[in-house]
Motif scaffolding. Structure first.
Motif: not given
Lengths: 253, 253
Positions: B149-165, B167-175
DNA sequence: CCGTATTTGTTCGTATGTATT
DNA sequence: CAATACATACGAACAAATACG
């Protein structure tokens, strides 16, 4: 306890190949030279070369020598699934700036067996029409394609199916204009397996099954869920890459 | 007299394997027995066995003997592209009546290089988040997946991307829920290549590159044509088959 | 076209090492 | 430990394909 002798010789040769010392198509040292260089017996250096052959890195030509194999720049098979609504599917194989050619179709009548019967949902032993084509890109063998149609389509009036002529406008649209049959979806099965002997000859692949082939089976369906045909296509995996575009996708780089 | 001796011995053994005389996993005659049966030297019968090994038909185990290799019943990876309109894509890997398990994701920060940079359309050297997972079916190694993932997504607030858990519901719907980013399509590149050493170990494949792997790269895009991520998945080709359902398709047999 | 040199292919023999039972 | 089975390594001879003068 390092590795056996022939392995160490092979590894060193592999490194010299990877480093570019021996380019694609270049000749490796002869057995005699390798023998002198590594102070090993002929059988041992031959074992090293055989190990490299087993990995597909080199090939030997009797009376000539040992050569680094050529690598091939792969084609891109592009399957586009876009469109507005799911009425019209554009499924296109685009060979970018290359010229494809197709052999005249070989049309035959068979009895349906095995996968053909089960995919077309017709009884084993019933008649099917097969259309077989060899396809080339820039003169290079590119794919083999066989398409099976239930004979019932011909009996309903789609007589062009049993004529040995290419249908560049597409069989699906021919079926729609002739019989009013509309495709609403398809299933594609993609698997990878070693080539059979006939495929190995046509694609000029090594006869040891090292280079795999894509074997794709596409079955389109009409509104009532009835299979319209079964198209089986075989592509050598060493010169092909599948690209699948779904929805709105920017053009490829 | 056309073929060499070791080839004729190998062909006869291959036929006896194909005929079922030697079942999968069964032991072939020992070198000594083959020597007596064909009245050939040990090296010659060994050449015959090596030829069979080269085709992936048998394997040798020191101190035990030579055995016919096992074949594996393939999984089906089903990619469903149906839906009403192209807003929601259901892209599902269905493992029919088998239990999939997933390792805890390994999350790392990298500098984008090569394909990662070009697919994500970010400059070389810019930061990207990678999430790596090993996936199993019924305890058997099934696939390796790395998503960038581009780091810009995390900087915009998608902080779960850098957590080691997971995401069964899917990253796309999380975004979508977090940043309001909507996926409108994706491109998938599928190619076949020999496994690299790490992949060979994980999947327990022979180290000679005989069994190929599917390497798939999927890039989803948002409305503006910007890539959201890059997901690279590797499947061993000997135990997997891709199934692609497009549009209205009746359930599989 | 012929003959010779070069290069890989096949087959034997022999000895010793390593892994498994 | 002993027996069995495959792995490695050397040597030797002849065959077959190719290149070249």
């Amino acid at each position: 306890m390092p590795d056996p002798r022939y392995r160490r010789i092979a590894e060193e040769l592999r490194q010299r190949i990877d480093s570019g010392e021996f380019a694609h198509g270049a000749q490796l040292p002869t057995e005699l030279e390798l023998r002198r260089r590594y102070d090993a017996s002929r059988n041992t250096v031959r074992d090293a070369v055989k190990w490299l052959i087993g990995r597909g890195l080199v090939e030997t030509r009797p009376g000539q020598g040992t050569f680094v194999v050529d690598r091939i720049e792969p084609f891109h098979m592009v399957i586009d699934i876009s469109g507005h609504g799911l009425d019209n599917f554009i499924a296109e194989v685009a060979a970018l700036s290359r010229t494809p050619t197709v052999s005249v179709p070989r049309v035959e009548i068979h009895q349906a067996t095995g996968v053909v019967a089960s995919e077309l949902q017709v009884p084993e032993g019933s008649s099917v029409v097969s259309r077989f084509q060899q396809r080339y890109i820039d003169g290079m063998a590119w794919s083999l394609q066989t398409t099976y149609y239930p004979m019932s389509l011909v009996e309903q009036g789609a007589v062009n199916l049993i004529r040995a002529v290419d249908m560049p406008e597409g069989v699906i649209s021919y079926l729609e204009t002739t019989l009013g049959i509309k495709q609403v979806g398809w299933r594609e099965r993609i698997k990878v397996r070693p080539p059979d002997p006939a495929e190995a000859v046509f694609f000029r692949l090594p006869d040891d099954g090292r280079v795999a082939v894509f074997a794709t089976m596409r079955t389109p369906f009409d509104e009532s869920g009835r299979p319209l045909r079964l198209r089986m296509t075989v592509y050598p995996a060493d010169r092909n890459q599948l690209v699948l575009n779904v929805g709105r996708v920017p053009p490829d780089a």
